[in-house]
Design a protein around this motif. Sequence first.
Motif, mmCIF file in Angstrom:
data_model
loop_
_atom_site.group_PDB
_atom_site.id
_atom_site.type_symbol
_atom_site.label_atom_id
_atom_site.label_comp_id
_atom_site.label_asym_id
_atom_site.label_seq_id
_atom_site.Cartn_x
_atom_site.Cartn_y
_atom_site.Cartn_z
ATOM 1 N N UNK A 187 -13.224 -46.603 -2.356
ATOM 2 C CA UNK A 187 -14.227 -47.610 -2.676
ATOM 3 C C UNK A 187 -15.211 -47.090 -3.719
ATOM 4 N N UNK A 188 -15.590 -45.838 -3.574
ATOM 5 C CA UNK A 188 -16.521 -45.248 -4.531
ATOM 6 C C UNK A 188 -15.943 -45.303 -5.947
ATOM 7 N N UNK A 189 -14.667 -44.974 -6.093
ATOM 8 C CA UNK A 189 -14.034 -44.984 -7.415
ATOM 9 C C UNK A 189 -13.938 -46.400 -7.977
ATOM 10 N N UNK A 190 -13.527 -47.349 -7.132
ATOM 11 C CA UNK A 190 -13.327 -48.706 -7.622
ATOM 12 C C UNK A 190 -14.650 -49.376 -7.974
ATOM 13 N N UNK A 191 -15.659 -49.215 -7.120
ATOM 14 C CA UNK A 191 -16.924 -49.915 -7.383
ATOM 15 C C UNK A 191 -17.648 -49.294 -8.571
ATOM 16 N N UNK A 192 -17.422 -48.006 -8.810
ATOM 17 C CA UNK A 192 -17.980 -47.389 -10.016
ATOM 18 C C UNK A 192 -17.370 -48.022 -11.260
ATOM 19 N N UNK A 193 -16.062 -48.197 -11.241
ATOM 20 C CA UNK A 193 -15.419 -48.804 -12.398
ATOM 21 C C UNK A 193 -15.860 -50.246 -12.589
ATOM 22 N N UNK A 194 -16.163 -50.921 -11.478
ATOM 23 C CA UNK A 194 -16.614 -52.304 -11.558
ATOM 24 C C UNK A 194 -18.059 -52.417 -12.018
ATOM 25 N N UNK A 195 -18.733 -51.272 -12.225
ATOM 26 C CA UNK A 195 -20.054 -51.286 -12.834
ATOM 27 C C UNK A 195 -21.219 -51.017 -11.914
ATOM 28 N N UNK A 196 -20.973 -50.704 -10.632
ATOM 29 C CA UNK A 196 -22.067 -50.451 -9.690
ATOM 30 C C UNK A 196 -22.151 -48.943 -9.426
ATOM 31 N N UNK A 197 -22.864 -48.246 -10.290
ATOM 32 C CA UNK A 197 -22.935 -46.793 -10.186
ATOM 33 C C UNK A 197 -23.733 -46.328 -8.974
ATOM 34 N N UNK A 198 -24.766 -47.051 -8.597
ATOM 35 C CA UNK A 198 -25.595 -46.620 -7.471
ATOM 36 C C UNK A 198 -24.814 -46.671 -6.162
ATOM 37 N N UNK A 199 -24.038 -47.746 -5.957
ATOM 38 C CA UNK A 199 -23.215 -47.833 -4.746
ATOM 39 C C UNK A 199 -22.117 -46.771 -4.772
ATOM 40 N N UNK A 200 -21.554 -46.550 -5.937
ATOM 41 C CA UNK A 200 -20.521 -45.516 -6.060
ATOM 42 C C UNK A 200 -21.075 -44.147 -5.685
ATOM 43 N N UNK A 201 -22.275 -43.851 -6.141
ATOM 44 C CA UNK A 201 -22.896 -42.570 -5.840
ATOM 45 C C UNK A 201 -23.180 -42.434 -4.351
ATOM 46 N N UNK A 202 -23.635 -43.527 -3.743
ATOM 47 C CA UNK A 202 -23.916 -43.527 -2.303
ATOM 48 C C UNK A 202 -22.667 -43.135 -1.513
ATOM 49 N N UNK A 203 -21.543 -43.756 -1.844
ATOM 50 C CA UNK A 203 -20.325 -43.472 -1.080
ATOM 51 C C UNK A 203 -19.698 -42.144 -1.463
ATOM 52 N N UNK A 204 -19.963 -41.686 -2.655
ATOM 53 C CA UNK A 204 -19.536 -40.341 -3.022
ATOM 54 C C UNK A 204 -20.253 -39.303 -2.167
ATOM 55 N N UNK A 205 -21.539 -39.533 -1.900
ATOM 56 C CA UNK A 205 -22.284 -38.636 -1.022
ATOM 57 C C UNK A 205 -21.771 -38.714 0.413
ATOM 58 N N UNK A 206 -21.426 -39.921 0.846
ATOM 59 C CA UNK A 206 -20.855 -40.078 2.193
ATOM 60 C C UNK A 206 -19.562 -39.290 2.310
ATOM 61 N N UNK A 207 -18.716 -39.385 1.288
ATOM 62 C CA UNK A 207 -17.453 -38.649 1.290
ATOM 63 C C UNK A 207 -17.713 -37.144 1.395
ATOM 64 N N UNK A 208 -18.648 -36.645 0.632
ATOM 65 C CA UNK A 208 -18.957 -35.208 0.659
ATOM 66 C C UNK A 208 -19.444 -34.787 2.036
ATOM 67 N N UNK A 209 -20.288 -35.610 2.659
ATOM 68 C CA UNK A 209 -20.830 -35.273 3.970
ATOM 69 C C UNK A 209 -19.734 -35.279 5.042
ATOM 70 N N UNK A 210 -18.919 -36.322 5.042
ATOM 71 C CA UNK A 210 -17.849 -36.401 6.045
ATOM 72 C C UNK A 210 -16.815 -35.306 5.834
ATOM 73 N N UNK A 211 -16.549 -34.982 4.584
ATOM 74 C CA UNK A 211 -15.604 -33.902 4.296
ATOM 75 C C UNK A 211 -16.110 -32.582 4.854
#
Length: 844
Positions: A357-381
């Motif tokens: 989702x982070x990758x797709x929503x970033x490409x769709x133009x929502x960088x803030x949401x992409x960054x939010x879920x990128x941080x979630x991925x890092x935390x869960x990882x």
Amino acid sequence: MKRVAAVLMLGTVIVAKPISEPWKEMHSYSKSGPRVPESPDPLVQYRWDADSDLTSLQYYKTRPIAATSDPSDAFTGLESLVSGTVNVTCHKPGKLFLEFGTERASWIEWTTNTSTPNVLAAISEYNQPYTHKTIPPTNYDNNTYRLETNSELYEGVRYAWVFQEDTADFKPWRMTSFDLLSQIKPVNYTGSYNSSDETINKIWYTGAYASRLNMNVDYFCSILIDRGDRVAIQGDGHPTMAAALAAFSGSEDLVYVELNATDSAEHPVVDQEIMAYPLYWTMTANDYYWASKNVSGYTRFRSSIEKIVNARVQDFGTDHLIWMGWDDRVDNGWCEPCNKEATLALQGLVVKAANDFSKAIENAGDNSTAKKYSHIVANLTSIMRKDTPEGKPWYTAHGLHAVSNAINAGVAKSSEYEAIFKQVFNDSVTICSWSPFNSYYILQALGNMGKMDYAMAMMRLCWGELFELNEGCFWELYSPEWNSFMEFGGKAPTRPSYCHPWSDGPTHFLTWFHAGIRHLQPGHSEIAIVPSFSETNPSVDAKVLTKFGGEVRVVINQNKQHGHWTVSVTAGAPGVIAIPVSYSGCDLDTVSINGLDVSGMLSTRTYLPSLTAHEISTRKLFEITAGSNTIMVSYGTSCSPSVPKAELVEGGIPHFPPFPVPKYHNKGHLDTTTTGFNWMDHYGKSGYYLYAYNRDGTDVMKMPSWANVSLYFGDAMPRTFVGATLNDPMYLQDPEDPEGERKLGMLGVPLSDGQQGIVVDVNVTKSVNYRATVYIAAESGNSSAIRTMDLLGNLIAPTPFVPDSTRGAYYSINKTDTGGVRFRVMGVDGGLFVSAVFLDLLDD
């Protein structure tokens, strides 16, 4: 208007009106596509006009490929059913059996010269009438008959029957036509796959065909046969729609409609309580975006994706899971609360869903949401990568299913791949999940680790072996163990669905991983080609019709010298090709594109959304242009083949290199020949458990201090006291009075169809060498198979078939390693029964 009357007359439903069909007969097409011998689709060559209505279905007629009569003189003129003018005479009561080859979404119709009362008909996916689908046909005007098993008419059909019952007023009659009417979505094959391995080709086309068969007007079905769950289901649809996107033009629109219909964040849907299923829905929404570049359509799903992912992030690591998949290693279906492996598998799926989702929503133009879920991925990882309480690496607590999801999510590091592979992947006895749906994610993990030859071997085993038993689709459940006792067209243990599109994942896998056709931008306006070089399947010619990149075609061939490859890429869009830095133990030497040495001209692109971190670190990227590109790849002159030849294996599953020769921890012993002996002389000296042995249906047991016997998920299976006798050898001695009357009780049900089995666990509390035996007794007409595992659900012995247990059948496993044993007794024909479990110390 003619009055319509419907009455039941001598077993036949009479409807006083002309017959009509739910769809128009096939039209607006030409037989202009290439011949594909490996495809089970009878319409693989057909192409519909560009303006064909994809919101509707069409139907076509088919004749049987074979017909038989039982008794042989009941029906004559059978050859006319196959070709020519149908002229079959029914001379006396009997059975007409018809075979249609590949499975289709169909119903049967026929005409006769006169009314034919007391006739029944049936259909099936296997060579026995499907349960509850033998019914009187409906009689329309002009002695036209149709078997109507449900309001939608169609079923999954490979076989059909017409039964003339024995009545006093029977008169001979003639059949003047017989057709199988099959519905189909008029979508065109715009994707293809043709490699040097015919089995792998057939796997790709079988997945595509099954996906197509399950395309309805406005949704993808989860199953072809009507057994009550023929609806759109979130999780099932993920590999189904992935296969459709790889194979068919126009499928994006149907995917979009289904995504709206199965959006559980907006409205209730089937099986939404299965926590993994909404996550699969989000992954399909992402797939749709990358295939279509429909930003507004994808944005519509954004809030639903966030709700679904957020819910799983909030309860990450809890035991609230209730279903993860059909396989004992993930608690086999409804399991609330589920085992550790299932919970860990869900964790990996959550991370992957958030990352995608982070990758797709970033490409769709929502960088803030992409960054939010990128941080979630890092935390869960970071949570998933914590060492075990014993200080061991995190992955040592994961089994095959869980670690596959972790690899696919990017949780595992490249440096850990070899250790993980040796831990759970390098064993063909356990590599197949019981459900091909689960196997798809294991297959993806092999692809993501760069283990393409192992992936090819896994597909040959877990999907390809099924071709020995079936034609048309992949099954809902399957074990290659079953090939040792099943016949082609036969009925499988548990009677799974024979056309279950959740098993179609390899179609997408082969296009994505082998040919490597991927996106850099949505709609393939820029492309990434990430080919895999396979020693066991060195040539491939694949294509995909993309939204903005036109037809993308990739042709891979190994040159005469090992380690030298040619890759041809033709596309309407530019992009990159990612070449592995090593192959077969050799490092990449030179790369040329269209005759120009580009070995040192690496692409500087950093935005590579369809490549994993492992792929980016183990491949070199080169720019390719729109149009034709010929890439020559050399790994030097010292490369040599590394995959060994297959060895002949007796019993169990075949050998598919580079997996080692399959070896079972145990062999097992089935005894169905001994008659009239006393079990107490042979079994149960250490302990026994006799189910429903008392006249009131209660159990009789004596357990040793080192073990106990339990039923997996409790005692829900009905208990029945069968009776008592003095001399029937099927009945068991009374342990309190061995010379007195014998008695028999059993767990079980009289009809096993659709039952997953009776699961008996032998739990061992200390290290001992012992024998565990399960006893099955049943009347004639009952057969079963026994899947034997350790208590983690790993297969430990070949699966025996018990064709007859009228005198009792004893199946034993000698355990000389630590741990317990699980018997999953699966019904095939008739009922499903278990009467006793016996324990013996091997040292006694």
